[in-house]
Design a protein around this motif. Structure first.
Motif, PDB file in Angstrom:
ATOM      1  N   THR A  97       0.861  -1.178   0.000  1.00  0.00           N
ATOM      2  CA  THR A  97       0.000   0.000   0.000  1.00  0.00           C
ATOM      3  C   THR A  97       0.898   1.228   0.000  1.00  0.00           C
ATOM      4  N   LEU A  98       0.899   1.974  -1.096  1.00  0.00           N
ATOM      5  CA  LEU A  98       1.874   3.049  -1.274  1.00  0.00           C
ATOM      6  C   LEU A  98       1.209   4.421  -1.297  1.00  0.00           C
ATOM      7  N   PHE A  99       1.944   5.407  -0.787  1.00  0.00           N
ATOM      8  CA  PHE A  99       1.572   6.803  -0.956  1.00  0.00           C
ATOM      9  C   PHE A  99       2.859   7.605  -1.047  1.00  0.00           C
ATOM     10  N   ALA A 100       2.741   8.889  -1.321  1.00  0.00           N
ATOM     11  CA  ALA A 100       3.927   9.714  -1.546  1.00  0.00           C
ATOM     12  C   ALA A 100       4.014  10.835  -0.525  1.00  0.00           C
ATOM     13  N   LYS A 101       5.218  11.298  -0.332  1.00  0.00           N
ATOM     14  CA  LYS A 101       5.487  12.532   0.404  1.00  0.00           C
ATOM     15  C   LYS A 101       6.299  13.447  -0.509  1.00  0.00           C
ATOM     16  N   PHE A 102       6.651  14.624   0.023  1.00  0.00           N
ATOM     17  CA  PHE A 102       7.436  15.594  -0.725  1.00  0.00           C
ATOM     18  C   PHE A 102       8.619  16.040   0.135  1.00  0.00           C
ATOM     19  N   ALA A 103       9.629  16.609  -0.513  1.00  0.00           N
ATOM     20  CA  ALA A 103      10.807  17.038   0.233  1.00  0.00           C
ATOM     21  C   ALA A 103      10.457  18.044   1.329  1.00  0.00           C
ATOM     22  N   ASP A 104       9.448  18.889   1.087  1.00  0.00           N
ATOM     23  CA  ASP A 104       9.036  19.869   2.094  1.00  0.00           C
ATOM     24  C   ASP A 104       8.493  19.216   3.356  1.00  0.00           C
ATOM     25  N   THR A 105       8.114  17.943   3.267  1.00  0.00           N
ATOM     26  CA  THR A 105       7.580  17.234   4.426  1.00  0.00           C
ATOM     27  C   THR A 105       8.666  16.910   5.442  1.00  0.00           C
ATOM     28  N   LEU A 106       9.924  16.872   5.017  1.00  0.00           N
ATOM     29  CA  LEU A 106      11.008  16.410   5.879  1.00  0.00           C
ATOM     30  C   LEU A 106      11.489  17.495   6.837  1.00  0.00           C
ATOM     31  N   CYS A 107      12.021  17.043   7.976  1.00  0.00           N
ATOM     32  CA  CYS A 107      12.701  17.937   8.918  1.00  0.00           C
ATOM     33  C   CYS A 107      13.831  17.158   9.589  1.00  0.00           C
ATOM     34  N   GLY A 108      14.619  17.843  10.393  1.00  0.00           N
ATOM     35  CA  GLY A 108      15.806  17.247  10.972  1.00  0.00           C
ATOM     36  C   GLY A 108      15.529  16.318  12.146  1.00  0.00           C
ATOM     37  N   PRO A 109      16.525  15.519  12.522  1.00  0.00           N
ATOM     38  CA  PRO A 109      16.351  14.519  13.578  1.00  0.00           C
ATOM     39  C   PRO A 109      16.256  15.102  14.982  1.00  0.00           C
ATOM     40  N   GLU A 110      16.559  16.389  15.124  1.00  0.00           N
ATOM     41  CA  GLU A 110      16.443  17.041  16.431  1.00  0.00           C
ATOM     42  C   GLU A 110      15.547  18.273  16.351  1.00  0.00           C
ATOM     43  N   ALA A 111      14.866  18.444  15.241  1.00  0.00           N
ATOM     44  CA  ALA A 111      14.050  19.637  15.025  1.00  0.00           C
ATOM     45  C   ALA A 111      12.732  19.547  15.780  1.00  0.00           C
ATOM     46  N   ASP A 112      12.227  20.710  16.204  1.00  0.00           N
ATOM     47  CA  ASP A 112      10.849  20.763  16.671  1.00  0.00           C
ATOM     48  C   ASP A 112       9.927  20.491  15.486  1.00  0.00           C
ATOM     49  N   ILE A 113       8.875  19.723  15.734  1.00  0.00           N
ATOM     50  CA  ILE A 113       7.867  19.490  14.711  1.00  0.00           C
ATOM     51  C   ILE A 113       6.763  20.508  14.955  1.00  0.00           C
ATOM     52  N   LEU A 114       6.775  21.557  14.153  1.00  0.00           N
ATOM     53  CA  LEU A 114       5.860  22.683  14.341  1.00  0.00           C
ATOM     54  C   LEU A 114       4.604  22.453  13.512  1.00  0.00           C
ATOM     55  N   LEU A 115       3.506  22.218  14.205  1.00  0.00           N
ATOM     56  CA  LEU A 115       2.247  21.901  13.536  1.00  0.00           C
ATOM     57  C   LEU A 115       1.232  22.996  13.804  1.00  0.00           C
ATOM     58  N   THR A 116       0.359  23.201  12.852  1.00  0.00           N
ATOM     59  CA  THR A 116      -0.720  24.156  13.065  1.00  0.00           C
ATOM     60  C   THR A 116      -1.856  23.486  13.828  1.00  0.00           C
ATOM     61  N   GLY A 117      -2.746  24.277  14.345  1.00  0.00           N
ATOM     62  CA  GLY A 117      -3.900  23.742  15.044  1.00  0.00           C
ATOM     63  C   GLY A 117      -4.943  23.140  14.135  1.00  0.00           C
ATOM     64  N   ASP A 118      -4.632  23.022  12.824  1.00  0.00           N
ATOM     65  CA  ASP A 118      -5.581  22.440  11.884  1.00  0.00           C
ATOM     66  C   ASP A 118      -5.829  20.961  12.162  1.00  0.00           C
ATOM     67  N   SER A 119      -4.899  20.294  12.879  1.00  0.00           N
ATOM     68  CA  SER A 119      -5.077  18.883  13.210  1.00  0.00           C
ATOM     69  C   SER A 119      -5.063  18.706  14.719  1.00  0.00           C
ATOM     70  N   THR A 120      -6.001  17.926  15.229  1.00  0.00           N
ATOM     71  CA  THR A 120      -6.055  17.618  16.659  1.00  0.00           C
ATOM     72  C   THR A 120      -5.843  16.131  16.916  1.00  0.00           C
ATOM     73  N   ARG A 121      -5.489  15.395  15.868  1.00  0.00           N
ATOM     74  CA  ARG A 121      -5.265  13.946  16.000  1.00  0.00           C
ATOM     75  C   ARG A 121      -3.921  13.601  15.367  1.00  0.00           C
ATOM     76  N   VAL A 122      -2.846  14.083  16.008  1.00  0.00           N
ATOM     77  CA  VAL A 122      -1.483  13.931  15.504  1.00  0.00           C
ATOM     78  C   VAL A 122      -0.886  12.654  16.089  1.00  0.00           C
ATOM     79  N   ASP A 123      -0.482  11.730  15.222  1.00  0.00           N
ATOM     80  CA  ASP A 123      -0.075  10.391  15.635  1.00  0.00           C
ATOM     81  C   ASP A 123       1.392  10.141  15.263  1.00  0.00           C
TER      82      ASP A 123
END
Length: 285
Positions: A97-123
């Motif tokens: 079962t395949l899907f794609a991501k984009f380079a903009d989706t990536l971040c560093g191994p020690e970076a904060d993952i900065l998310l907007t309040g658009d999602s309340t079910r972050v897994d």
């Protein structure tokens, strides 16, 4: 061999803020490439990384950035560990079962993952990531194995409310800067996921996922071979191989990531990423 993309002071000649690096005897050395992505474009990348001619100054305290910052393609496999398939209530699939991501989706191994309040079910989804080192198209599994440069750690942080809006998962998997990747690439001659590598995910120090790469339904080579039947994979491309059981949406009651949570993702023999969740207000247009 262990490779990384590290942050460096801006190069006065080229403006580079990162550099590829290689580890020898516990010391990291800068390479003459701006990133592992750039390094892998050279067919002689192994020689460049292993010979003194390719190295410059040592880096006593490297700050690891996204290990492969500019992949042309990112393919991801869902439902690839049997226990995760069972917890979703699905049957073992005949095909990936395949899907794609984009380079903009990536971040560093020690970076904060900065998310907007658009999602309340972050897994969370701890994953082994495959990095391609040679072009492959319509290759068999043996050719796929030879095309793999190595492996790194990923977490496919997923916005479940967006993911489940439709039968297509992309919108819940492609938020900008939501997929940490790193800290290092371990070359395929130094680690073998088919032999079994423990993979774990912790939230605030509590283990929520614990699996082993030997139990992948579709191995790394099988995935690369399958994808190559319809899409050319080139050096620096990335394949995420799926997550083991223990995701938050399957818990009773479901659990999701919130402001300040610390996400720790580890794969035996490769490394550990530590990312803090930050929630920002959605931008107003």
């Amino acid at each position: 061999m262990r490779l990384a993309t590290v942050s460096v002071s801006p190069d006065t000649n080229h403006g580079a803020r990162t550099a590829a690096a290689v580890e020898f005897d516990g010391t990291w050395y800068r390479l003459r490439a701006a990133s592992v992505s750039e390094l892998l474009l050279d067919p002689q990348w192994r020689d460049r990384a292993t010979t003194a001619a390719g190295r410059t100054e040592p880096l006593p305290h490297p700050e690891f950035a996204t290990v492969v910052p500019s992949p042309g393609k990112i393919f991801c496999c869902g439902l690839n560990y049997s226990e995760h398939i069972r917890e979703t209530g699905r049957a073992i699939p005949e095909y990936p079962t395949l899907f794609a991501k984009f380079a903009d989706t990536l971040c560093g191994p020690e970076a904060d993952i900065l998310l907007t309040g658009d999602s309340t079910r972050v897994d969370w989804e701890a994953e082994l990531a495959v990095v391609i080192g040679a072009t492959i198209y319509r290759g068999d599994e043996a050719e796929a194995s030879r095309a793999i440069a190595g492996y790194t750690v990923a977490n496919d942080v997923s916005m479940r409310d967006w993911q489940h809006r439709t039968l297509q998962w992309l919108q819940g998997k492609a938020f900008d800067a939501s997929t940490p990747l790193g800290p290092v690439l371990v070359t395929a001659d130094a680690v073998d996921p088919a032999a079994g590598l423990d993979i774990t995910c912790q939230v605030n120090g509590v283990t929520v996922q614990h699996g082993n790469t030997a139990t992948l339904v579709f191995s790394a080579a099988a995935l690369v071979s399958y994808i190559s039947q319809f899409s050319t994979l080139r050096p620096g491309d990335v394949v995420l191989t799926g997550t083991p059981g223990g995701v938050g949406m399957a818990m009773q009651p479901p659990q999701f990531l919130t402001e300040g949570d610390v996400l720790t993702t580890t794969i035996e023999g490769i490394g550990t990423m530590t990312n803090r969740i930050r929630i920002a207000e959605p931008a107003r247009v």
